[in-house]
Design an enzyme around this catalytic site. Structure first.
Site, PDB file in Angstrom:
ATOM      1  N   GLY A 211       0.826  -1.203   0.000  1.00 45.83           N
ATOM      2  CA  GLY A 211       0.000   0.000   0.000  1.00 45.83           C
ATOM      3  C   GLY A 211       0.859   1.251   0.000  1.00 45.83           C
ATOM      4  O   GLY A 211       0.656   2.158  -0.782  1.00 45.83           O
ATOM      5  N   PHE A 212       1.830   1.287   0.925  1.00 47.63           N
ATOM      6  CA  PHE A 212       2.769   2.410   1.026  1.00 47.63           C
ATOM      7  C   PHE A 212       2.024   3.736   1.186  1.00 47.63           C
ATOM      8  O   PHE A 212       2.465   4.762   0.690  1.00 47.63           O
ATOM      9  CB  PHE A 212       3.721   2.419  -0.175  1.00 47.63           C
ATOM     10  CG  PHE A 212       4.274   1.053  -0.474  1.00 47.63           C
ATOM     11  CD1 PHE A 212       5.165   0.456   0.400  1.00 47.63           C
ATOM     12  CD2 PHE A 212       3.854   0.345  -1.589  1.00 47.63           C
ATOM     13  CE1 PHE A 212       5.638  -0.827   0.163  1.00 47.63           C
ATOM     14  CE2 PHE A 212       4.335  -0.941  -1.832  1.00 47.63           C
ATOM     15  CZ  PHE A 212       5.228  -1.523  -0.951  1.00 47.63           C
TER      16      PHE A 212
ATOM     17  N   THR B 133       4.171  -5.729   6.022  1.00 50.27           N
ATOM     18  CA  THR B 133       5.048  -5.243   7.084  1.00 50.27           C
ATOM     19  C   THR B 133       5.497  -6.354   8.009  1.00 50.27           C
ATOM     20  O   THR B 133       6.454  -6.189   8.761  1.00 50.27           O
ATOM     21  CB  THR B 133       4.296  -4.226   7.942  1.00 50.27           C
ATOM     22  OG1 THR B 133       3.099  -4.860   8.437  1.00 50.27           O
ATOM     23  CG2 THR B 133       3.878  -3.017   7.120  1.00 50.27           C
TER      24      THR B 133
ATOM     25  N   ILE C 226      13.386  -3.765  18.664  1.00 50.88           N
ATOM     26  CA  ILE C 226      13.007  -4.357  17.384  1.00 50.88           C
ATOM     27  C   ILE C 226      12.324  -5.687  17.681  1.00 50.88           C
ATOM     28  O   ILE C 226      12.929  -6.593  18.254  1.00 50.88           O
ATOM     29  CB  ILE C 226      14.251  -4.552  16.490  1.00 50.88           C
ATOM     30  CG1 ILE C 226      14.911  -3.197  16.202  1.00 50.88           C
ATOM     31  CG2 ILE C 226      13.869  -5.269  15.197  1.00 50.88           C
ATOM     32  CD1 ILE C 226      14.041  -2.187  15.488  1.00 50.88           C
TER      33      ILE C 226
ATOM     34  N   PRO D   1      13.427  -9.104  14.316  1.00 52.38           N
ATOM     35  CA  PRO D   1      14.564  -8.612  13.516  1.00 52.38           C
ATOM     36  C   PRO D   1      14.484  -8.996  12.040  1.00 52.38           C
ATOM     37  O   PRO D   1      14.878  -8.227  11.170  1.00 52.38           O
ATOM     38  CB  PRO D   1      15.773  -9.273  14.184  1.00 52.38           C
ATOM     39  CG  PRO D   1      15.333  -9.553  15.585  1.00 52.38           C
ATOM     40  CD  PRO D   1      13.859  -9.850  15.509  1.00 52.38           C
TER      41      PRO D   1
ATOM     42  N   GLU E 104       8.449   3.380   7.805  1.00 55.97           N
ATOM     43  CA  GLU E 104       8.677   4.524   6.925  1.00 55.97           C
ATOM     44  C   GLU E 104      10.076   5.101   6.990  1.00 55.97           C
ATOM     45  O   GLU E 104      10.569   5.677   6.025  1.00 55.97           O
ATOM     46  CB  GLU E 104       7.612   5.587   7.222  1.00 55.97           C
ATOM     47  CG  GLU E 104       6.262   5.032   6.789  1.00 55.97           C
ATOM     48  CD  GLU E 104       5.062   5.845   7.247  1.00 55.97           C
ATOM     49  OE1 GLU E 104       4.672   6.727   6.503  1.00 55.97           O
ATOM     50  OE2 GLU E 104       4.530   5.558   8.332  1.00 55.97           O
TER      51      GLU E 104
END
Lengths: 325, 179, 685
Positions: free
Chosen positions: C224-225, C453, C573, C576, C649
């Protein structure tokens, strides 16, 4: 896409007989199907010419090659003889499109592919090539990747093929089966400059079917190069196919071929540069003077002047590489 | 000559046979139907994806008679009798191929939409490398290619991945090529 | 290092995307786009299309269902005679087959009264205005100190204008909807989006329904971004068509139509002024941005916002001006604001480094801000310096010769560049349900979207942690509006927001569990509205540093990126494996932005000329060579229960500047306009 009937021809006779008005030959379809989906091409009938036995590469008596029109780009680039004896042709084919497209695309279709000018592909805008007399918005509009040589008031399109650039340098010939029989066309005569009839890309007549490309032996070092924004899977900004022979290493040029892609409505054989070089000492300086002589005729548009130094540099770089690989 | 008759501006139908992932299918299709739409809409094999429908993204890549092609540019009617392998046909009996395993191991996918095309393409790349075929990255087209990263990158460039999983894809193909 | 939970489905073709649900009796939609950039629709002649066998209906302004007006004018599909931009949907054909729908759409004749259109963004456009807010809810302008006087008095000054072109998100899966109305009036949408809850509430509003009457299913989404962060016209059009025909209707926006109808990054014109001492310490930062929006929707790209918090300087001004043009509506594209803004700011910082002779890494370290310069708030954590130092060490920066244009190998010039990155670390309210099953497993539900994602996997990891159980015992259910309400996968806030709700639901469940689980299971629900609202005030941001090496061909002007490293500080994170892919994916898009991507506005016609993936170049595999992302340890207790910052992002932010700075280092030429194409490079060599 307009509805169409489909016929798979088994022989050349059948194919030519079936290709009546409103019909089109179907090879791999990579360009034609695309254009049909865009509404640019609207054949009522497709005549499939992929099964005519034109899928072979044969050695000629003189050491040259006869390449069937239905040979796929993938098979052409895979051919041992092409790779060993005509590296510029293998390189040109491999520089084009993607592995997937090369497996569908055929030699005949590759030569007949249409310009990628954005206006030609957009049926909601004028284009003299698509709709004669409607105008050429590219001349004042977006033309960064269009012609610098040989364009006309009515059309600034470029021919998109890489392979054709190599074949232009190879002094190839095109075998054509038409309604009146078979003939052979020198490669340089196949593609036209746009002039006042940009709707005609080639000298072929309706019903003409390319059956093979004849390639005479080369027997000198050759190379194809392509400059593009993206590192792969992109049309050329400018490309070059060149071959060069000198009497002794670093000596006098005895034979030279230079063809440029991405600069004109047809693969551009750089005859003027070749003339300058024949009999001259092979040097960077000579290559530069020859390139400049060729490009004197360039008439860049507002936004594609970069192609002049790009073509010049590619000529010098490629010829220099052939002298001192 | 096998010919499908014309019938004015109405859609023209044709009958074809396709062998897909080992199963034979007799299909009535519109002559305009792409191999991709035939697989997805008629056979329910939605693994091959439609990303652009113009041969510019590679998401639709399948193996057609053993070679990778863009199924969106292939008219189904022109491939009567063909043998097609889609991503659904790569794994046999639920056992992943080396490439599928390597894609998972190297996280060579994100959204997954280009992945079936990447895998079909990579399957063909291994075959092409095995047959010694050159690419634009092969320094001398007459020589045997060395399956290094530059070769893999060039050969996989017909499959766009907007998520940017290329680094993982190259690692996965490299691993499978050396196995 | 957790593999994606849906990985096997994705590598076998079993994962279903919106278009791919097996439904009976489907019909296909093809849309008709406006061929004028501005004007009035006089007539729509559908006769020829309707006469084609297999055509079920033609929708246009005259017969389309009336919709309730909503804020986003893009969703008022077929509601007006006005044409706001070339390519706007003006009609649609629904037919029995995709081939017939597409062909019939070509035969819908639309007659227009065209008007003169204004489509070109200019810095001196008379229509420029200050929006009330810019994207993200920030003020359009800020000012502190006396930036003009401080700039004028500075020993070293950079005053440069940078431009970025229109760029298109181009997720590989087009915007897709399959819509059907059930007998009870429920609207079911298999839809490709970044947040089923948002599509549900918006579509309910548009069609005058209760949210419960709209169900949105988005199990797998092909990227989608940002472009699928808000519902686009395709979902409204498909729902209308399904209502009119009484059939399930499939519509995937053709790639060429996506250019006009699914959003893009606005072009920007940015003037940056930096005033500094001879030691490079900033005294004045002025960042002024000009961007465009459309006639039907105001979108103000917040490109100057990162300049508000990036570096310390006593005197500062940021300003946004936008103009309404007769163009498609710009919208979110990966890190809106930060991406174009940090190209300009980080290019200007490089120019300052060159002018002062201070090393570009050291210059950024020197200007690091101890607290948020504008608000005075403390940073919850800020490890920009650690990223710069770590990256410099790994990249071999210390051996760098700063002189531009001196590294040559054959016909290639080499150079290296650095740029900083930042992105806000946001958390938004949401809900989640955790459930203990009698078989000892857990089911965790939240209406999140995994657009690639790795959200499904990250949330399962978070849940397993919170439940103190094995990952294999957690079943994640996402991608359905019937699940607990969730924010969109956007603003890098997804994992943080959803994860907070998941942790709280899991904690609540653990409290309820004592001993045996009854046959009906035990369930706990959490809402994080209060928690998120009552958080302490901090400036919360992720940081990073990009290091790029470029090779510039002297003859062709081709620029390639043989090596790129990103170092990030983004809290803990969570996974990873997927995190690295997210960072590298953003950097890859940044390479595209730097060298390739540009949607070219056709001034004569008012649309983007290069509307396909052959002419709009996104990077291919061959464009991405040695590339890696790493992160520095960062423990930040002020974020969320996971201690994590969003990472979707920041990978693209600053990436283009690092490359442009490297091109300067290679060639000595400064490229202030993107993309850096052979045409532009050849003009400077």
């Amino acid at each position: 896409m307009r509805p169409f009937t489909y016929a798979r021809a088994a022989t050349e006779d059948e194919a030519v007989a079936a290709c009546t008005d409103g019909a089109a030959y179907l090879g791999g379809g990579t360009n034609l199907v695309d254009l049909m989906r865009l509404g640019v091409a609207e054949p009522a009938r497709l005549v499939d010419v992929a099964h005519l036995g034109h899928d072979r590469i044969e050695r000629r008596a003189d050491g040259g090659l006869r390449i069937g029109a239905a040979v796929t780009n993938g098979d052409l680039a895979a051919d041992r003889t092409v790779r060993a004896e005509f590296p510029l042709l293998a390189q040109a084919v491999l520089a084009g499109a993607s592995g997937q497209i090369r497996n569908l695309a055929t030699v005949g279709g590759n030569l007949l592919q249409r310009t990628r000018c954005a206006y030609f592909q957009d049926v909601t805008k004028p284009c003299n090539k698509r709709e004669p007399g409607s105008g050429c918005p590219a001349r004042e509009g977006e033309h960064r990747n269009l012609a610098i040589l040989g364009h006309s008031a009515g059309c600034v399109a470029t021919h998109p093929s890489d392979m054709a650039v190599a074949l232009a340098a190879l002094d190839a010939e095109v075998r054509v089966r038409g309604r009146e029989g078979t003939r052979t066309i020198p490669f340089g005569d196949l593609h036209r400059l746009p002039g006042t009839a940009p709707e005609r890309d080639t000298c072929l007549e309706p019903g003409d079917l390319i059956t093979a490309v004849e390639v005479p032996p080369l027997r000198m070092p050759s190379r194809f190069r392509k400059a593009r924004e993206r590192a792969s899977f992109a049309f050329a900004l400018v490309s070059i196919a060149a071959a060069l022979r000198t009497d002794v290493p670093g000596g006098t040029v005895t034979d030279v071929r230079i063809a440029l892609g991405g600069v004109a409505h047809r693969p551009w054989r750089a005859r003027r540069a070749e003339e300058r070089l024949r009999g001259a000492r092979a040097s960077g300086e000579a290559f530069l003077r020859a390139a400049e002589a060729e490009l004197e005729a360039a008439e860049p548009l507002r936004d594609n002047g970069y192609k002049v130094p790009l073509a010049r540099n590619l000529i010098v770089r490629t010829l220099s590489g052939l002298v001192a690989p | 000559m096998n010919s499908v008759p014309a019938d004015g501006p109405d859609p023209v139908r044709a009958e074809i046979t396709l062998t897909v992932n080992g199963s034979e299918h007799r299909l009535g299709i519109d002559t305009r139907a792409s191999l991709l739409d035939t697989l997805r809409e008629d056979l329910g094999l939605t693994g091959a994806k439609k990303g652009c429908d113009h041969g510019q993204c590679g998401a639709c890549t399948v193996l057609l008679d053993g070679r990778r092609v863009n199924a969106c540019l292939a008219l189904a009617v022109a491939h009567d009798g063909a043998d097609v392998v889609t991503v659904e046909g790569l794994a046999r009996d639920g056992r992943p191929t080396r490439l599928q395993e390597a894609f998972l191991a190297h996280d060579a996918l994100q959204c997954g939409y280009c992945t079936p095309g990447q895998l079909c393409s990579a399957t063909a790349v291994l075959d092409e490398l095995g047959r010694g075929l050159p690419s634009a990255a092969t320094p001398d087209p007459a020589a045997e290619p060395v399956p290094d990263d530059a070769e893999i990158r060039e050969r996989m460039s017909g499959n766009l991945c907007r998520c940017g999983a290329y680094a993982g894809i190259v690692a996965a193909v490299r691993e499978a090529a050396r196995a | 290092m957790t593999d994606r939970l849906e990985g096997w489905e994705k590598v076998t073709g079993a994962a279903r995307y919106a278009y791919e649900y097996p439904l009976e009796n489907v019909a296909y939609l093809a849309a008709v786009q406006a061929t004028v950039a501005r004007g009035e629709i006089l007539a729509v002649d559908a006769e020829a299309a309707l006469g084609m066998p297999g055509v079920l209906a033609v929708l246009s302004g005259g017969n389309a269902p009336r919709l309730a007006p909503v804020d986003d004018g893009e969703l008022a599909v077929l509601q007006s005679r006005r044409v706001a931009y070339r390519g706007q949907f003006v009609a649609a054909v629904i037919a029995e087959t995709p081939e017939t729908a597409a062909e019939a759409a070509r035969h819908v004749r639309v007659e227009y009264a065209p008007e003169a259109a204004d489509v070109l963004l200019r810095a001196d456009h008379e229509g420029l205005y200050a929006p009330e807010k810019v994207n993200g809810g920030f003020p359009a302008d800020t000012e502190s100190g006396d930036p003009d006087a401080a700039f004028a008095a500075s020993a070293v000054r950079v005053d440069a204008t940078y431009t970025t072109p229109a760029e298109h998100n181009n997720p590989m899966e087009p915007h897709t909807t399959v819509a059907l109305w059930e007998d009870d009036g429920t609207l079911v949408l298999y839809d490709s989006n970044q947040g089923p809850s948002a599509v549900q509430s918006t579509l309910a509003e548009v069609f005058g329904l209760e949210p419960a009457q709209v169900r949105v299913i988005s199990e797998h989404v092909g990227g989608g971004f940002g472009s699928k962060g808000t519902p686009r016209p395709n979902v409204v059009l498909a729902a209308m068509a399904a209502r009119v025909t009484g059939r399930p209707v499939k519509f995937a926006v053709p790639r060429r139509q996506m250019w006009a109808t699914t959003g893009y990054r606005t072009p920007t014109i940015q003037r940056v002024r930096l005033g500094a001492g001879l030691d490079g310490r900033l005294d004045a930062v002025i960042h002024e941005v000009v961007a465009q929006t459309s006639a039907v929707r105001e979108f103000a790209e917040q490109a100057a916002v990162p300049a508000r918090m990036m570096y310390r300087a006593a005197n500062r001004r940021t300003r946004h001006r936008i103009v309404r043009l007769d163009v498609p509506s710009p919208s979110w594209m990966r890190a809106p604001g930060e991406t174009p803004g940090m190209f300009a700011l980080e290019s200007a910082m490089d120019e300052l480094a060159v002018l002062t002779g201070v090393d570009p890494v050291e210059l950024r370290v020197r200007n690091d801000a101890p607290e948020d310069p504008e608000s005075g708030l403390p940073f919850s954590s800020r490890n920009l310096v650690a990223c710069l130092r770590e990256g410099a060490a790994r990249f071999g920066w210390d051996a760098r010769d700063p002189r531009p244009g001196v590294r040559r190998e054959g016909r290639t010039l080499l150079g290296t560049g650095v740029a900083a990155a930042t992105y806000p670390a946001s958390t938004r309210p949401g809900e989640a349900v955790a459930r203990a099953e009698p078989d000892g497993t857990f089911t965790v539900r939240v209406a999140a979207a995994d657009i690639g994602t790795g959200a499904r996997t990250a949330l399962a990891v978070i849940a397993a942690d919170a439940l103190k159980t094995d990952l294999g015992k957690v079943r994640m259910e996402i991608g359905d509006s019937r699940l607990p309400r969730a924010v969109v996968a956007g603003g890098s806030a997804g994992t943080s927001s959803w994860g907070t709700a998941v942790v709280r639901a899991c904690e609540a469940l653990l409290v309820r569990l004592n001993g045996e689980i009854p046959p009906e299971g035990v369930e706990a629900r959490a809402s994080t509205a209060d928690e998120v609202r009552s958080r302490q005030k901090y400036a919360r941001h992720a940081f990073g540093a990009h290091f790029a090496e470029v090779a510039v061909d002297l003859d062709t002007g081709e620029v390639r990126v043989p090596r790129m490293l990103g170092v990030f500080a983004a809290g803990r994170i969570i996974n990873p494996k997927a995190a690295r892919s997210q960072f590298v994916g953003g950097m890859t898009m940044g390479i595209g932005m730097a060298l390739l991507e540009e949607s070219i506005m056709d001034e004569a016609f008012g649309d983007h000329v290069n509307r396909d993936l052959a002419q709009y170049h996104v990077p291919t595999c061959a464009d991405i060579r040695k590339i890696d992302a790493v992160w520095v340890p960062e423990a930040d207790p002020h974020l969320n229960p996971m201690g994590a910052k969003g990472i979707g992002e920041i990978g693209i932010v600053g990436a283009a500047a690092a490359i442009a700075n490297a091109v300067h280092h290679a060639t000595g030429a400064r490229f202030r306009d993107l993309p850096i194409t052979p045409a532009r490079v050849l003009a400077e060599l």
